[in-house]
Scaffold this active site. Sequence first.
Site, short mmCIF file in Angstrom:
data_model
loop_
_atom_site.label_atom_id
_atom_site.label_comp_id
_atom_site.label_asym_id
_atom_site.label_seq_id
_atom_site.Cartn_x
_atom_site.Cartn_y
_atom_site.Cartn_z
N ARG A 52 0.81 -1.16 -0.34
CA ARG A 52 -0.16 0.15 -0.33
C ARG A 52 0.71 0.99 0.00
O ARG A 52 2.07 1.75 0.59
CB ARG A 52 -0.91 -0.03 1.49
CG ARG A 52 -1.62 1.12 1.15
CD ARG A 52 -2.72 1.35 0.80
NE ARG A 52 -4.06 2.59 0.89
CZ ARG A 52 -3.88 3.77 0.78
NH1 ARG A 52 -2.36 4.43 0.71
NH2 ARG A 52 -5.32 4.33 1.43
N GLU A 60 -10.87 4.80 -5.94
CA GLU A 60 -11.73 3.35 -5.70
C GLU A 60 -11.61 3.43 -6.83
O GLU A 60 -12.16 3.97 -8.09
CB GLU A 60 -12.49 3.03 -4.51
CG GLU A 60 -12.45 3.81 -3.72
CD GLU A 60 -11.24 2.46 -2.82
OE1 GLU A 60 -11.01 1.35 -3.47
OE2 GLU A 60 -10.88 3.07 -2.35
N ARG A 94 -0.82 -5.63 4.46
CA ARG A 94 -0.03 -5.13 3.71
C ARG A 94 1.07 -4.17 4.39
O ARG A 94 1.20 -3.26 4.94
CB ARG A 94 -0.61 -4.38 2.43
CG ARG A 94 -1.77 -4.92 1.78
CD ARG A 94 -2.84 -3.94 1.25
NE ARG A 94 -3.20 -2.96 2.23
CZ ARG A 94 -4.48 -2.13 2.32
NH1 ARG A 94 -4.76 -2.05 0.06
NH2 ARG A 94 -4.70 -0.73 2.55
#
Length: 169
Positions: A52, A60, A94
């Site tokens: 990330r 998004e 992540r």
Amino acid sequence: MKRAKWAAAAALFTLGSLQTSSAYELTGRIISIADGDTVTLLDANLQQHKIRLSGIDAPERRQPFGNRSRLHLGALVFGKRVTADCPKTDRYKRAVCRIEVDGIDANLAQLEAGMAWHYKAYAREQRAPDRRRYAQAEERARDARQGLWADRAPMAPWDFRKARKTSAR
């Protein structure tokens, strides 16, 4: 005897704490672009790392500019060898990293192109110089109406996620 056991236990605890909370660096090729702020890196041991990008939040996929942001990031890093500076791991396991490719900060490049917001909610986790550069890059992109800033009323991804969560109830 008790003192030696306590010392050994303390050393193991300290070592374990250092491994989970310390920053680390990854190098490898980017093999997948999930969206404008999430990639997969394949290292020399053929291990995949979901990353990330730190300091930014991209639209998004279902938001306006979501696919453009993803494509822009892909053009910057896909298939290329990168270095990822990863100070933490997020709740989804992540690595949260600043990615460099050919001497370019890819996270910053997303902001400069108007393909992401500076994620101010997590700005305190950034190094001070990065925090300033990222805020200034977002401001310049907004003033120039670059990328998502060309939209009359761009919705921040965190607001989009919150609205979707609320409507799903």
